[in-house]
Design a protein around this motif. Sequence first.
Motif, PDB file in Angstrom:
ATOM      1  N   THR A  89     -12.168   3.008   7.461  1.00  0.00           N
ATOM      2  CA  THR A  89     -11.800   3.923   6.371  1.00  0.00           C
ATOM      3  C   THR A  89     -13.001   4.302   5.512  1.00  0.00           C
ATOM      4  O   THR A  89     -13.150   5.451   5.111  1.00  0.00           O
ATOM      5  CB  THR A  89     -10.721   3.279   5.493  1.00  0.00           C
ATOM      6  OG1 THR A  89      -9.638   2.857   6.314  1.00  0.00           O
ATOM      7  CG2 THR A  89     -10.215   4.258   4.452  1.00  0.00           C
ATOM      8  N   CYS A  90     -13.853   3.346   5.217  1.00  0.00           N
ATOM      9  CA  CYS A  90     -14.965   3.580   4.301  1.00  0.00           C
ATOM     10  C   CYS A  90     -16.310   3.645   5.009  1.00  0.00           C
ATOM     11  O   CYS A  90     -17.350   3.573   4.355  1.00  0.00           O
ATOM     12  CB  CYS A  90     -14.994   2.486   3.240  1.00  0.00           C
ATOM     13  SG  CYS A  90     -13.562   2.498   2.171  1.00  0.00           S
ATOM     14  N   CYS A 120     -18.009   4.012  -0.458  1.00  0.00           N
ATOM     15  CA  CYS A 120     -16.710   4.041  -1.112  1.00  0.00           C
ATOM     16  C   CYS A 120     -16.826   3.874  -2.612  1.00  0.00           C
ATOM     17  O   CYS A 120     -15.851   3.603  -3.286  1.00  0.00           O
ATOM     18  CB  CYS A 120     -15.812   2.933  -0.543  1.00  0.00           C
ATOM     19  SG  CYS A 120     -15.080   3.407   1.027  1.00  0.00           S
ATOM     20  N   LEU A 149      -8.331   9.505  -1.320  1.00  0.00           N
ATOM     21  CA  LEU A 149      -7.032   9.402  -0.654  1.00  0.00           C
ATOM     22  C   LEU A 149      -7.038  10.103   0.692  1.00  0.00           C
ATOM     23  O   LEU A 149      -6.249   9.770   1.575  1.00  0.00           O
ATOM     24  CB  LEU A 149      -5.941   9.986  -1.555  1.00  0.00           C
ATOM     25  CG  LEU A 149      -5.604   9.171  -2.801  1.00  0.00           C
ATOM     26  CD1 LEU A 149      -4.557   9.899  -3.630  1.00  0.00           C
ATOM     27  CD2 LEU A 149      -5.117   7.796  -2.432  1.00  0.00           C
ATOM     28  N   ARG A 151      -9.384   9.909   2.858  1.00  0.00           N
ATOM     29  CA  ARG A 151      -9.859   8.952   3.856  1.00  0.00           C
ATOM     30  C   ARG A 151      -8.744   8.003   4.272  1.00  0.00           C
ATOM     31  O   ARG A 151      -8.598   7.669   5.453  1.00  0.00           O
ATOM     32  CB  ARG A 151     -11.035   8.154   3.296  1.00  0.00           C
ATOM     33  CG  ARG A 151     -12.194   9.015   2.870  1.00  0.00           C
ATOM     34  CD  ARG A 151     -13.277   8.156   2.277  1.00  0.00           C
ATOM     35  NE  ARG A 151     -14.304   8.959   1.633  1.00  0.00           N
ATOM     36  CZ  ARG A 151     -15.304   8.457   0.951  1.00  0.00           C
ATOM     37  NH1 ARG A 151     -15.416   7.152   0.829  1.00  0.00           N
ATOM     38  NH2 ARG A 151     -16.185   9.238   0.398  1.00  0.00           N
ATOM     39  N   VAL A 152      -7.966   7.568   3.300  1.00  0.00           N
ATOM     40  CA  VAL A 152      -6.825   6.709   3.624  1.00  0.00           C
ATOM     41  C   VAL A 152      -5.837   7.465   4.505  1.00  0.00           C
ATOM     42  O   VAL A 152      -5.292   6.914   5.469  1.00  0.00           O
ATOM     43  CB  VAL A 152      -6.153   6.202   2.344  1.00  0.00           C
ATOM     44  CG1 VAL A 152      -4.939   5.349   2.670  1.00  0.00           C
ATOM     45  CG2 VAL A 152      -7.135   5.395   1.503  1.00  0.00           C
ATOM     46  N   GLU A 153      -5.650   8.729   4.167  1.00  0.00           N
ATOM     47  CA  GLU A 153      -4.754   9.561   4.980  1.00  0.00           C
ATOM     48  C   GLU A 153      -5.265   9.666   6.408  1.00  0.00           C
ATOM     49  O   GLU A 153      -4.505   9.508   7.377  1.00  0.00           O
ATOM     50  CB  GLU A 153      -4.663  10.946   4.352  1.00  0.00           C
ATOM     51  CG  GLU A 153      -4.007  12.004   5.219  1.00  0.00           C
ATOM     52  CD  GLU A 153      -4.196  13.384   4.652  1.00  0.00           C
ATOM     53  OE1 GLU A 153      -4.227  13.509   3.417  1.00  0.00           O
ATOM     54  OE2 GLU A 153      -4.326  14.339   5.431  1.00  0.00           O
ATOM     55  N   LEU A 175      -9.214  -1.517   5.569  1.00  0.00           N
ATOM     56  CA  LEU A 175      -9.037  -1.019   4.192  1.00  0.00           C
ATOM     57  C   LEU A 175      -9.711  -1.962   3.206  1.00  0.00           C
ATOM     58  O   LEU A 175      -9.366  -1.981   2.027  1.00  0.00           O
ATOM     59  CB  LEU A 175      -7.539  -0.902   3.866  1.00  0.00           C
ATOM     60  CG  LEU A 175      -6.695   0.028   4.747  1.00  0.00           C
ATOM     61  CD1 LEU A 175      -5.226  -0.063   4.356  1.00  0.00           C
ATOM     62  CD2 LEU A 175      -7.181   1.468   4.657  1.00  0.00           C
ATOM     63  N   VAL A 178     -11.212  -0.394   0.154  1.00  0.00           N
ATOM     64  CA  VAL A 178     -10.294   0.480  -0.601  1.00  0.00           C
ATOM     65  C   VAL A 178      -9.674  -0.346  -1.730  1.00  0.00           C
ATOM     66  O   VAL A 178      -9.102  -1.406  -1.479  1.00  0.00           O
ATOM     67  CB  VAL A 178      -9.192   1.034   0.316  1.00  0.00           C
ATOM     68  CG1 VAL A 178      -8.208   1.874  -0.488  1.00  0.00           C
ATOM     69  CG2 VAL A 178      -9.797   1.846   1.454  1.00  0.00           C
ATOM     70  N   ALA A 183      -4.572   1.169  -2.027  1.00  0.00           N
ATOM     71  CA  ALA A 183      -3.964   0.702  -0.779  1.00  0.00           C
ATOM     72  C   ALA A 183      -2.481   0.381  -0.942  1.00  0.00           C
ATOM     73  O   ALA A 183      -1.706   0.571  -0.007  1.00  0.00           O
ATOM     74  CB  ALA A 183      -4.719  -0.525  -0.276  1.00  0.00           C
ATOM     75  N   VAL A 186       0.359   2.992  -0.128  1.00  0.00           N
ATOM     76  CA  VAL A 186       0.837   3.334   1.224  1.00  0.00           C
ATOM     77  C   VAL A 186       2.302   2.921   1.322  1.00  0.00           C
ATOM     78  O   VAL A 186       2.645   1.764   1.077  1.00  0.00           O
ATOM     79  CB  VAL A 186      -0.004   2.617   2.291  1.00  0.00           C
ATOM     80  CG1 VAL A 186       0.544   2.913   3.685  1.00  0.00           C
ATOM     81  CG2 VAL A 186      -1.465   3.039   2.194  1.00  0.00           C
ATOM     82  N   GLU A 209      -7.892  -5.947   4.161  1.00  0.00           N
ATOM     83  CA  GLU A 209      -7.636  -5.387   2.833  1.00  0.00           C
ATOM     84  C   GLU A 209      -7.946  -6.429   1.762  1.00  0.00           C
ATOM     85  O   GLU A 209      -8.261  -7.583   2.070  1.00  0.00           O
ATOM     86  CB  GLU A 209      -6.166  -4.947   2.737  1.00  0.00           C
ATOM     87  CG  GLU A 209      -5.206  -6.083   3.057  1.00  0.00           C
ATOM     88  CD  GLU A 209      -3.874  -5.621   3.570  1.00  0.00           C
ATOM     89  OE1 GLU A 209      -3.623  -4.412   3.540  1.00  0.00           O
ATOM     90  OE2 GLU A 209      -3.078  -6.471   3.993  1.00  0.00           O
TER      91      GLU A 209
END
Length: 282
Positions: A89-90, A120, A149, A151-153, A175, A178, A183, A186, A209
């Motif tokens: 993600t990052c 990030c 958001l 990137r999370v998507e 994650l 994040v 997080a 979600v 995470e």
Amino acid sequence: MNAAALRSYLSSEGKLGPGSLIPFPQLAERTGPENVPTGVAEIDALTGGLPRGSLTEICGPASSGRTSLLLSVMAVAAARGEVCALVDTCDAFDPESAIAAGMDLQKLLWVRCGKAERGCAPFAHRRESARLNPSLGMKQKPLAQDDPLRRVEQALRAADLLLSAGGFGLVVLDLGDVPHRIARRVPLTTWFRFRRAVEHTPAVLVVLEQEPCAGSCSSLVLRLEPAGARCVPQADKPAPPHARLLDGLEIAAQVVRSRVPPARPARPAATRFCAQAKWRIA
């Protein structure tokens, strides 16, 4: 309606064929998912390994050894000949650290969702005014290209596609960098869909995470915490008395929740291991 009446009714309606009713003593015992080793003996002794066909959460703050454990899990999976997928993600994955951990990069599909030059850091300073879509954690209005958001998507979409495609022995959704306040937004339905997608497959789904987010959808939740530094004295050369050579970090691991047979102790179990990194002097 009792059991005999129900049996008579179903037989009269022709809804019961030969072998439809099996006496309870003849029922085959349902076996649990296969567990795969992580490559860290202390973690394997604590958890019994990571379950296939299930969602595993590895959580902890920065410098808690979560990345070292993840690299070990990926290296062991690649050594078994399995193809691994990492949804980054990052854009925090370091291939050189993975090679030092014994990872065969030919067995890795690396999905980069962030930008390396920006990292990030903006996460902590971005606005979070938009709401996440209940279906996939999507915002209901168009997102800017550099919105965190987004990137999370992208990560959630990539993980969804990888799990639907199949063929991977290990799928990792990273994650770790994040912030938890993002997080945790979600939707639970997303985690539920991930769990259903990986269920009855040989794949191991790992989510990295800071805090657990998947709730009851995860079969194993492992929390890591830094427990101090491990230093060795410099015996080969003279050094000041206060000088120490850093050898690694002591990591405390705790099982927060486990639904993986055999049954784990009711109280959270814990252990310690040492995470070591290889530094390269430029």
